[in-house]
Design a protein around this motif. Structure first.
Motif, short mmCIF file in Angstrom:
data_model
loop_
_atom_site.label_atom_id
_atom_site.label_comp_id
_atom_site.label_asym_id
_atom_site.label_seq_id
_atom_site.Cartn_x
_atom_site.Cartn_y
_atom_site.Cartn_z
N SER B 106 -38.90 -30.12 28.67
CA SER B 106 -39.65 -30.79 27.61
C SER B 106 -41.14 -30.78 27.93
CB SER B 106 -39.17 -32.24 27.47
OG SER B 106 -37.77 -32.27 27.33
N GLY B 107 -41.95 -30.90 26.91
CA GLY B 107 -43.39 -30.83 27.07
C GLY B 107 -44.02 -32.12 27.57
N PRO B 108 -45.38 -32.15 27.60
CA PRO B 108 -46.11 -33.30 28.17
C PRO B 108 -45.82 -34.63 27.48
CG PRO B 108 -47.57 -31.41 27.89
CD PRO B 108 -46.28 -31.04 27.23
N GLY B 109 -45.32 -34.60 26.26
CA GLY B 109 -45.05 -35.86 25.55
C GLY B 109 -43.77 -36.55 25.98
N ARG B 110 -43.04 -35.95 26.89
CA ARG B 110 -41.71 -36.43 27.26
C ARG B 110 -41.59 -37.95 27.54
NH1 ARG B 110 -38.14 -38.98 28.63
NH2 ARG B 110 -36.19 -38.40 29.62
N PRO B 111 -42.50 -38.56 28.34
CA PRO B 111 -42.32 -40.00 28.60
C PRO B 111 -42.51 -40.87 27.34
CG PRO B 111 -43.82 -39.02 30.19
CD PRO B 111 -43.62 -38.01 29.10
N PHE B 112 -43.15 -40.31 26.34
CA PHE B 112 -43.50 -41.10 25.16
C PHE B 112 -42.62 -40.78 23.96
CE2 PHE B 112 -46.98 -39.63 27.75
CZ PHE B 112 -47.48 -40.83 28.25
N ALA B 199 -50.27 -48.35 23.11
CA ALA B 199 -49.74 -47.80 21.85
C ALA B 199 -50.53 -46.54 21.51
CB ALA B 199 -49.91 -48.83 20.74
N ALA B 200 -49.90 -45.64 20.81
CA ALA B 200 -50.54 -44.41 20.31
C ALA B 200 -50.75 -43.35 21.38
CB ALA B 200 -51.87 -44.69 19.61
N VAL B 201 -50.54 -43.67 22.68
CA VAL B 201 -50.68 -42.63 23.71
C VAL B 201 -49.41 -41.77 23.70
CG1 VAL B 201 -50.89 -42.17 26.19
CG2 VAL B 201 -52.19 -44.02 25.14
N THR B 202 -49.58 -40.46 23.56
CA THR B 202 -48.43 -39.55 23.57
C THR B 202 -48.61 -38.42 24.59
OG1 THR B 202 -49.37 -38.22 21.80
CG2 THR B 202 -47.85 -39.98 21.14
N VAL B 207 -55.35 -32.36 34.93
CA VAL B 207 -55.56 -30.94 35.26
C VAL B 207 -57.03 -30.74 35.57
CG1 VAL B 207 -55.20 -28.54 34.53
CG2 VAL B 207 -53.84 -30.33 33.49
N ASP B 208 -57.33 -29.89 36.56
CA ASP B 208 -58.71 -29.55 36.91
C ASP B 208 -59.58 -30.79 37.14
OD1 ASP B 208 -58.19 -26.87 36.73
OD2 ASP B 208 -58.74 -26.74 34.61
N GLY B 209 -59.02 -31.79 37.78
CA GLY B 209 -59.79 -32.99 38.12
C GLY B 209 -60.05 -33.91 36.94
N LYS B 210 -59.47 -33.60 35.79
CA LYS B 210 -59.70 -34.44 34.60
C LYS B 210 -58.41 -35.13 34.16
CE LYS B 210 -63.96 -33.00 33.55
NZ LYS B 210 -65.13 -33.91 33.47
N LEU B 211 -58.57 -36.36 33.73
CA LEU B 211 -57.46 -37.07 33.10
C LEU B 211 -57.45 -36.68 31.63
CD1 LEU B 211 -55.32 -39.39 33.17
CD2 LEU B 211 -57.18 -40.94 32.59
N LEU B 212 -56.31 -36.20 31.16
CA LEU B 212 -56.18 -35.81 29.76
C LEU B 212 -55.31 -36.83 29.03
CD1 LEU B 212 -55.37 -32.00 30.22
CD2 LEU B 212 -57.61 -33.06 29.81
N LEU B 213 -55.79 -37.30 27.90
CA LEU B 213 -55.02 -38.25 27.10
C LEU B 213 -54.85 -37.71 25.69
CD1 LEU B 213 -56.80 -41.56 28.15
CD2 LEU B 213 -54.57 -40.76 28.95
N ARG B 214 -53.69 -37.98 25.11
CA ARG B 214 -53.47 -37.61 23.72
C ARG B 214 -53.07 -38.88 22.96
NH1 ARG B 214 -49.18 -33.06 22.94
NH2 ARG B 214 -47.80 -34.68 23.66
N PHE B 215 -53.66 -39.05 21.79
CA PHE B 215 -53.34 -40.20 20.93
C PHE B 215 -52.78 -39.69 19.61
CE2 PHE B 215 -57.13 -41.33 23.45
CZ PHE B 215 -56.57 -42.31 24.25
N SER B 216 -51.73 -40.34 19.14
CA SER B 216 -51.13 -39.94 17.86
C SER B 216 -50.88 -41.17 17.00
CB SER B 216 -49.78 -39.25 18.09
OG SER B 216 -49.89 -38.25 19.06
#
Lengths: 487, 342
Positions: B106-112, B199-202, B207-216
């Protein structure tokens, strides 16, 4: 019990902390679970205090090929915890501790005898909750929830028990402890975690559960919509979800259920409608506000004659109280009731409810419907009086027809209550001999001697052959009587 | 010829079984690198077994043949504004639905948003005896019989050949935005954990020293979250690149699955996914026998390793072996793909 019952009783009684009961009067307490129509005294009851004691009990039983039936709170509705006449009923009631709450990983590690609601209560100060919420959540235990893969009002959005458990520790039939899953998000190899869910205590005895915890939503609203017909309410369900809205819960109650619940808990339900939908929406403040408006408009478009919105926590709780108390409420208007659990595609809801009404007239038994409409999971409650000769048999025949109807429209005989002893014959309708053989293979892989909860959930091929013969006979008889084709 | 190939596949299985020929089940081959492929296997091609059998957007269910490509399925779902919430990796190709379910990735959204196994509702399986059996269905809840459907997820085709699969699909979120933030490795775990609860974090990855966040979610909610975290808004492709392992440059890559808040492998990880639960390690040289936590899969490199998955506990090994014997006692399917003994 099997070979040398007294000798084996003595062996078991010598196990420290096993708390063996063999007094027939005290055994009576365990004669049934929530399916009270099926009763059976066990040979012995054990209420072990420690895993070591449980392990010794299981090892002794394995050695002597004695059936072991695990029991949590006994709230199950399909007879999954009905005792075996020659077996030991093992109560897991004393394994009732929450071992660890891991806020960082959003997990809790708990013993199987902890009640469902106690999990959410234990983490509410952290603003977290455990999502699956069967109506029996005050009493039912997490071990039983795993065994039945229990659902509840909120699984439409949050999933069933299998979606909310990260790890299990089980005791195998041989008495070995095996960990399946754990703190990681995935498992190695086969998905044994999923296989164990809903396996009705036939593949292992759950001794520890690691559950997912979820952050409480910022905002929650409940809409209550009244409809002039059950069909309109049922059609509104599929139509709402087709709009791309996934409510946290979406429940339907028919007139009889509404009246019974209102008489019992005064939830404020309208009494002049044929059906009620309860729709819970949760999420961020903005999202919930937006969705409440959308859902209200949509429900009115689908024919809702009244829509009430509850935002306030006590008002929401009052609306849900009627739904959650619906089963006992129905219990007040009938000496006995028989609860079915078929699941069907949502678009078939109206048609199947209609057909149940027709069957209700045919059998002369009233039916109250109160169910997880969003999931298509029906719970028709067939009202009967066990003291009236023939009514129990009629209720069972009626129930069997409903289940077969569910299979015929592309559904299943059980959504969340399990097969147990209750629906074992209907398994023959849902599955082919090849498929049942696969189930038997799974059972052999875990329990070669067949000591764990024998006779439940999966029928033998012989039983299906006999049921098939009987079934054909009864269909022919009823066709002659009613002059109509069956589904 | 494309379409229903069920009888051809069953025939091939029966014939192979009769002569003791072992089979490799293969879709589009995007995961040929995953696990060990024993020499001398004859390939069962599932790719011609294509097509959407039933799609009912209002029921949130789609049933497809196992050889159906992800691109085709995604296009069909997009027509009703729906998608597969588990967002399976593509690894630069176009995987089949059968391979997606069998590998269980499963992709990066798996925990959410859940995993492949969470979305699987039912399937039809070709057994080692060459019969077709069906488990689960197209309804959301089903506890009739053991959950044999989900047992197939992650089994890498070692228990049977998937024919048809029913999956739960979800409405696409109204809006989605991704941001990139500076973060130190010392505070990474705590940071991922606190975002996980919002809420809304998916998506919450590194990666590359950066924290990546996705919101939906709704426009308002996503905008509110983006302004709250004060990061740089980036393209959503950062998550698909992570999902498809585009960050990896060396030929040696190990996937380590651990508790999200563990320090294990964190300092060496070139990427972290699943809110901390997955660490990707290059040139780790990690000996599976010395794995201190969790479990691991050697994805690329170290070709001397025929065991590509870290060993199971003895209790689990025992159950796996017995299940394999019940489903496929002669190791007809995908011999040694998961573990060397079978």
């Amino acid at each position: 019990m099997m070979s040398g019952p007294e000798a084996i009783t003595n062996l078991l009684k010598r196990i420290p902390d096993a708390s063996i009961i063999d007094d027939p009067n005290r055994l009576r307490v365990y004669e049934s679970d929530g399916l009270t129509a099926k009763k059976q005294l066990p040979a012995l009851v054990a209420i072990p205090d420690t895993v070591a004691a449980l392990q010794q009990i299981v090892r002794t039983c394995y050695q002597h090929a004695i059936p072991v039936v695990a029991r949590g709170a006994g709230t199950g509705l399909s007879g999954g915890a009905m005792p075996h006449p020659r077996g030991v009923l093992v109560s897991l009631a004393r394994f009732n501790r929450i071992l660890e709450v891991d806020e960082e990983n959003l997990l809790a590690r708990i013993e199987p005898g902890v009640t469902n609601l106690a999990i959410s209560d234990a983490v509410s100060h952290l603003d977290l909750f455990y999502a699956p919420d069967p109506s029996s959540q005050v009493a039912c235990t997490i071990g039983g929830n795993v065994a039945e893969n229990s659902g509840g009002v909120h699984c439409l959005k949050y999933g069933l028990t299998v979606h909310n458990v990260r790890g299990l520790k089980i005791l195998t039939a041989e008495g070995d402890i095996v960990s399946v899953g754990g703190v990681e998000y995935d498992q190695q190899g086969f998905d044994l975690l999923a296989l164990l869910h809903g396996s009705e205590g036939m593949l292992g005895i759950v001794i520890e559960v690691t559950v997912n915890l979820i952050a409480n939503p910022a905002s929650v609203a409940v809409l209550m919509a009244g409809f002039d017909t059950c069909a309109a309410a049922a059609d509104a369900v599929g139509s709402l979800i087709g709009q791309g809205i996934i409510p946290a819960g979406l429940e339907l109650m028919d007139r009889l259920a509404i009246q019974a619940a209102e008489d019992f808990v005064q939830a404020g339900y309208p009494l002049d409608v044929e059906a009620l939908l309860l729709c819970e929406l949760d999420g961020s403040d903005d999202d919930v506000l937006e969705q409440v408006n959308l859902v209200e408009q949509h429900l009115r478009k689908c024919g809702a004659v009244s829509v009430t919105v509850a935002i306030d926590a006590s008002e929401r709780a009052r609306l849900w109280q009627g739904r959650k108390a619906a089963f006992p409420a129905v219990g007040r208007i009938s000496p006995d009731y028989y609860c079915m659990d078929g699941t069907i595609p949502r678009k078939q809801l109206a048609e199947v409810l209609d057909r149940i009404t027709v069957l209700s007239t045919e059998y002369g038994l009233r039916v109250a419907n109160v169910f997880h409409a969003g999931d298509g999971n029906l719970h028709p409650l067939i009202l009967y009086d066990a003291n009236v000769s023939g009514e129990l048999a009629a209720a069972e025949a009626f129930g069997a027809e409903i289940l077969e109807l569910c299979v015929a429209v592309g559904g299943t005989i059980t959504g969340e209550h399990g097969v147990g002893v209750e629906k074992i014959d209907q398994m023959c309708i849902q599955f082919s001999d090849h498929e049942l053989a696969v189930f038997h293979g799974v059972k052999r892989a875990f329990d070669i001697k067949g000591i764990l909860n024998p006779g439940k959930a999966v029928p033998t091929l012989n039983r299906c052959a006999e049921f098939g013969a009987m079934h054909v006979h009864s269909i022919q008889a009823s066709e002659v009587e009613s002059g109509m084709e069956r589904f | 010829m494309l379409g229903d190939q069920t009888s051809l596949i069953l025939d091939q299985i029966r014939q192979a079984s009769a002569v003791g020929q072992k089979l490799q089940i293969r879709g589009s081959g995007t995961k040929d690198f995953l696990g060990f492929i024993a020499p001398g296997l004859v390939v069962v091609e599932t790719l011609p077994h294509q097509g959407v059998i039933n799609y009912r957007p209002e029921e949130l269910v789609v049933t497809v043949r196992s050889g159906t490509r992800l691109s085709e399925l995604n296009a069909v779902l997009a027509g009703a504004d729906q998608y597969l919430a588990f967002d399976p990796p593509q690894f630069g190709g176009d995987p089949t639905v059968g391979g997606i379910v069998a590998s269980g990735l499963s992709g990066p959204g798996r925990p959410f948003r859940g995993a492949v196994r969470d979305a699987l509702l039912g399937l039809t399986l070709a057994t080692s005896e060459g019969t077709s059996v069906h488990f689960g269905g197209e309804v959301m809840k089903n506890v009739a019989g053991y959950d044999v459907s989900r047992l197939m997820v992650g089994a890498m085709g070692t228990l049977g050949c998937l024919l048809d699969v029913s999956l739960k699909v979800m409405p696409k979120p109204e809006h989605e935005s991704c941001v990139s933030l500076d973060v130190s490795r010392d505070t990474l775990v705590a940071s991922l954990s606190s975002w996980h609860r919002q809420a809304a974090v998916t998506g919450a990855s590194f990666v590359d020293g950066k924290l990546l966040l996705r919101f939906s979610g709704s426009h308002e909610e996503v905008s509110r979250m983006v302004s709250r975290c004060a990061g740089e808004v980036v393209s959503g492709s950062v998550f698909s690149d992570l999902r498809d392992l585009k960050f990896s440059t060396s030929g040696d890559l190990l996937r380590l699955s651990v508790a999200a808040n563990s320090r294990y492998g964190l300092d060496e990880a070139i990427a972290v996914d699943w809110a901390g639960g997955i660490r990707w390690l290059e040139d780790s040289g990690l000996d599976f026998d010395h794995l201190q936590q969790g479990h691991a899969v050697q994805y690329f490199g170290r070709s001397e390793l025929t065991e590509r998955y870290s060993p199971l506990s003895s209790g689990l090994q025992n159950i796996h072996l017995k299940l394999k014997q019940e489903f496929d006692s002669t190791s007809l399917f995908n011999y040694q793909r998961l573990y060397g003994a079978w």
